[in-house]
Scaffold this motif. Structure first.
Motif, PDB file in Angstrom:
ATOM      1  N   ALA A 151       0.822  -1.215   0.000  1.00 44.01           N
ATOM      2  CA  ALA A 151       0.000   0.000   0.000  1.00 44.01           C
ATOM      3  C   ALA A 151       0.854   1.263   0.000  1.00 44.01           C
ATOM      4  O   ALA A 151       0.580   2.211  -0.731  1.00 44.01           O
ATOM      5  CB  ALA A 151      -0.931  -0.012   1.211  1.00 44.01           C
ATOM      6  N   ILE A 152       1.896   1.263   0.804  1.00 41.60           N
ATOM      7  CA  ILE A 152       2.755   2.447   0.874  1.00 41.60           C
ATOM      8  C   ILE A 152       3.478   2.673  -0.446  1.00 41.60           C
ATOM      9  O   ILE A 152       3.521   3.793  -0.958  1.00 41.60           O
ATOM     10  CB  ILE A 152       3.750   2.331   2.044  1.00 41.60           C
ATOM     11  N   LEU A 153       4.024   1.622  -1.020  1.00 40.75           N
ATOM     12  CA  LEU A 153       4.763   1.794  -2.276  1.00 40.75           C
ATOM     13  C   LEU A 153       3.850   2.211  -3.418  1.00 40.75           C
ATOM     14  O   LEU A 153       4.216   3.047  -4.236  1.00 40.75           O
ATOM     15  CB  LEU A 153       5.511   0.522  -2.642  1.00 40.75           C
ATOM     16  N   ILE A 154       2.676   1.646  -3.470  1.00 41.03           N
ATOM     17  CA  ILE A 154       1.756   1.996  -4.545  1.00 41.03           C
ATOM     18  C   ILE A 154       1.265   3.432  -4.386  1.00 41.03           C
ATOM     19  O   ILE A 154       1.137   4.167  -5.351  1.00 41.03           O
ATOM     20  CB  ILE A 154       0.577   1.011  -4.586  1.00 41.03           C
ATOM     21  N   TYR A 155       1.011   3.835  -3.162  1.00 43.09           N
ATOM     22  CA  TYR A 155       0.448   5.160  -2.922  1.00 43.09           C
ATOM     23  C   TYR A 155       1.490   6.279  -2.956  1.00 43.09           C
ATOM     24  O   TYR A 155       1.136   7.445  -3.064  1.00 43.09           O
ATOM     25  CB  TYR A 155      -0.296   5.176  -1.583  1.00 43.09           C
ATOM     26  N   GLN A 156       2.764   5.935  -2.912  1.00 43.09           N
ATOM     27  CA  GLN A 156       3.781   6.973  -2.799  1.00 43.09           C
ATOM     28  C   GLN A 156       3.743   7.989  -3.941  1.00 43.09           C
ATOM     29  O   GLN A 156       3.998   9.164  -3.726  1.00 43.09           O
ATOM     30  CB  GLN A 156       5.169   6.367  -2.662  1.00 43.09           C
ATOM     31  N   GLU A 157       3.404   7.563  -5.136  1.00 44.27           N
ATOM     32  CA  GLU A 157       3.337   8.502  -6.261  1.00 44.27           C
ATOM     33  C   GLU A 157       2.265   9.556  -6.024  1.00 44.27           C
ATOM     34  O   GLU A 157       2.475  10.740  -6.260  1.00 44.27           O
ATOM     35  CB  GLU A 157       3.071   7.756  -7.565  1.00 44.27           C
ATOM     36  N   ASN A 158       1.106   9.126  -5.527  1.00 46.04           N
ATOM     37  CA  ASN A 158       0.040  10.084  -5.249  1.00 46.04           C
ATOM     38  C   ASN A 158       0.420  11.012  -4.105  1.00 46.04           C
ATOM     39  O   ASN A 158       0.125  12.200  -4.140  1.00 46.04           O
ATOM     40  CB  ASN A 158      -1.266   9.360  -4.935  1.00 46.04           C
ATOM     41  N   LEU A 159       1.050  10.480  -3.077  1.00 57.14           N
ATOM     42  CA  LEU A 159       1.482  11.313  -1.960  1.00 57.14           C
ATOM     43  C   LEU A 159       2.463  12.375  -2.439  1.00 57.14           C
ATOM     44  O   LEU A 159       2.351  13.545  -2.077  1.00 57.14           O
ATOM     45  CB  LEU A 159       2.122  10.452  -0.863  1.00 57.14           C
ATOM     46  N   CYS A 160       3.397  11.971  -3.270  1.00 58.11           N
ATOM     47  CA  CYS A 160       4.375  12.929  -3.814  1.00 58.11           C
ATOM     48  C   CYS A 160       3.663  14.006  -4.635  1.00 58.11           C
ATOM     49  O   CYS A 160       3.976  15.183  -4.529  1.00 58.11           O
ATOM     50  CB  CYS A 160       5.411  12.195  -4.651  1.00 58.11           C
ATOM     51  N   GLN A 161       2.690  13.596  -5.426  1.00 58.48           N
ATOM     52  CA  GLN A 161       1.933  14.551  -6.235  1.00 58.48           C
ATOM     53  C   GLN A 161       1.160  15.537  -5.361  1.00 58.48           C
ATOM     54  O   GLN A 161       1.112  16.721  -5.638  1.00 58.48           O
ATOM     55  CB  GLN A 161       0.974  13.780  -7.154  1.00 58.48           C
ATOM     56  N   LEU A 162       0.578  15.038  -4.280  1.00 58.59           N
ATOM     57  CA  LEU A 162      -0.239  15.880  -3.407  1.00 58.59           C
ATOM     58  C   LEU A 162       0.579  16.797  -2.511  1.00 58.59           C
ATOM     59  O   LEU A 162       0.205  17.941  -2.271  1.00 58.59           O
ATOM     60  CB  LEU A 162      -1.138  15.003  -2.527  1.00 58.59           C
ATOM     61  N   THR A 163       1.685  16.281  -1.965  1.00 56.78           N
ATOM     62  CA  THR A 163       2.430  17.019  -0.950  1.00 56.78           C
ATOM     63  C   THR A 163       3.826  17.449  -1.368  1.00 56.78           C
ATOM     64  O   THR A 163       4.428  18.282  -0.703  1.00 56.78           O
ATOM     65  CB  THR A 163       2.585  16.162   0.326  1.00 56.78           C
ATOM     66  N   GLY A 164       4.349  16.835  -2.417  1.00 50.38           N
ATOM     67  CA  GLY A 164       5.728  17.112  -2.812  1.00 50.38           C
ATOM     68  C   GLY A 164       6.748  16.300  -2.041  1.00 50.38           C
ATOM     69  O   GLY A 164       7.942  16.425  -2.274  1.00 50.38           O
ATOM     70  N   HIS A 165       6.286  15.487  -1.106  1.00 52.07           N
ATOM     71  CA  HIS A 165       7.191  14.661  -0.297  1.00 52.07           C
ATOM     72  C   HIS A 165       7.292  13.259  -0.872  1.00 52.07           C
ATOM     73  O   HIS A 165       6.281  12.652  -1.205  1.00 52.07           O
ATOM     74  CB  HIS A 165       6.714  14.580   1.149  1.00 52.07           C
ATOM     75  N   GLN A 166       8.496  12.760  -0.954  1.00 52.26           N
ATOM     76  CA  GLN A 166       8.743  11.403  -1.427  1.00 52.26           C
ATOM     77  C   GLN A 166       8.959  10.490  -0.220  1.00 52.26           C
ATOM     78  O   GLN A 166       9.642  10.865   0.721  1.00 52.26           O
ATOM     79  CB  GLN A 166       9.986  11.378  -2.333  1.00 52.26           C
ATOM     80  N   ILE A 167       8.378   9.320  -0.246  1.00 52.70           N
ATOM     81  CA  ILE A 167       8.591   8.342   0.814  1.00 52.70           C
ATOM     82  C   ILE A 167       9.853   7.556   0.497  1.00 52.70           C
ATOM     83  O   ILE A 167      10.037   7.104  -0.632  1.00 52.70           O
ATOM     84  CB  ILE A 167       7.389   7.381   0.909  1.00 52.70           C
ATOM     85  N   ASP A 168      10.714   7.406   1.492  1.00 47.30           N
ATOM     86  CA  ASP A 168      11.935   6.635   1.314  1.00 47.30           C
ATOM     87  C   ASP A 168      11.605   5.151   1.463  1.00 47.30           C
ATOM     88  O   ASP A 168      11.284   4.699   2.565  1.00 47.30           O
ATOM     89  CB  ASP A 168      12.974   7.059   2.361  1.00 47.30           C
ATOM     90  N   PRO A 169      11.659   4.372   0.371  1.00 47.25           N
ATOM     91  CA  PRO A 169      11.291   2.963   0.468  1.00 47.25           C
ATOM     92  C   PRO A 169      12.204   2.172   1.411  1.00 47.25           C
ATOM     93  O   PRO A 169      11.772   1.199   2.031  1.00 47.25           O
ATOM     94  CB  PRO A 169      11.392   2.437  -0.960  1.00 47.25           C
ATOM     95  N   ASP A 170      13.448   2.594   1.552  1.00 45.32           N
ATOM     96  CA  ASP A 170      14.342   1.908   2.488  1.00 45.32           C
ATOM     97  C   ASP A 170      13.873   2.111   3.931  1.00 45.32           C
ATOM     98  O   ASP A 170      13.929   1.185   4.744  1.00 45.32           O
ATOM     99  CB  ASP A 170      15.777   2.408   2.339  1.00 45.32           C
ATOM    100  N   ALA A 171      13.397   3.313   4.241  1.00 41.45           N
ATOM    101  CA  ALA A 171      12.879   3.578   5.588  1.00 41.45           C
ATOM    102  C   ALA A 171      11.610   2.778   5.847  1.00 41.45           C
ATOM    103  O   ALA A 171      11.401   2.267   6.948  1.00 41.45           O
ATOM    104  CB  ALA A 171      12.618   5.075   5.771  1.00 41.45           C
ATOM    105  N   VAL A 172      10.768   2.649   4.838  1.00 38.38           N
ATOM    106  CA  VAL A 172       9.558   1.836   4.967  1.00 38.38           C
ATOM    107  C   VAL A 172       9.941   0.382   5.217  1.00 38.38           C
ATOM    108  O   VAL A 172       9.393  -0.275   6.102  1.00 38.38           O
ATOM    109  CB  VAL A 172       8.669   1.957   3.703  1.00 38.38           C
TER     110      VAL A 172
END
Length: 181
Positions: A151-172
């Protein structure tokens, strides 16, 4: 002009416009204008506007099903981090936005997003099982960890689009791995 070239330009234009303004908010005349083709040519390739969306989803969001994972016993964080780098979706960021935006209203889009989520969760569950042989990660916990990871990896693109923040997959990967050991 090569025939396939016009079809590709139509799909390129539709991808850009659907990602930006949505399927419903994009008239075929605007697609034709951006693609630099006559509007009538769109209906030769795609009799209905929905056929443009279906072609985009079918042709540009290939979900790769594969049992190959780079799992290292005793290293669930590293295993998940490596898995995150080989996401089983080959699609542009724009296509990922289209998948999320149109999944609620178009069955073929919802099906493709569901296949992607299912494949990623399946791979994560399999990889975690290999990385944690005999550990306290029982089936239910592995299932939850895999679903969360997907869920986190799939949603990360939308989160980045909405907030400008990228999720670090290594941290996840590290966070999920710590919850299992």
């Amino acid at each position: 002009m090569v025939i396939g070239d016009a079809r590709t330009r139509i799909l390129d234009a539709a991808e850009e416009l659907f990602a930006g303004g949505g399927y419903e908010g994009t008239p075929t005349a605007v697609i034709a204008k951006l693609a630099k083709v006559p509007k009538e040519l769109i209906s030769q390739y795609f009799p209905r506007k929905i056929d443009v969306l279906v072609a985009l989803v079918t042709e540009r969001t290939h979900v790769e099903e594969d049992d190959q994972v780079d799992a290292v016993p005793g290293d669930p964080a590293g295993t998940l981090a490596r898995l995150s780098r080989v996401l089983p979706l080959r699609a542009s960021p724009a296509m990922r936005r289209i998948l999320f935006r149109e999944a609620d209203t178009h069955g073929s889009v919802k099906e493709r997003l569901g296949r992607l989520n299912g494949e990623l969760a399946r791979r994560a569950r399999f990889a975690l099982g290999l990385a944690l042989p005999g550990a306290r990660g029982d089936a239910a916990r592995l299932e939850v960890a895999a679903a969360t990871f997907a869920a986190i990896l799939i949603y990360q693109e939308n989160l980045c689009q909405l907030t400008g923040h990228q999720i670090d997959p290594d941290a996840v990967a590290e966070l999920i791995a710590h919850s299992l050991v």
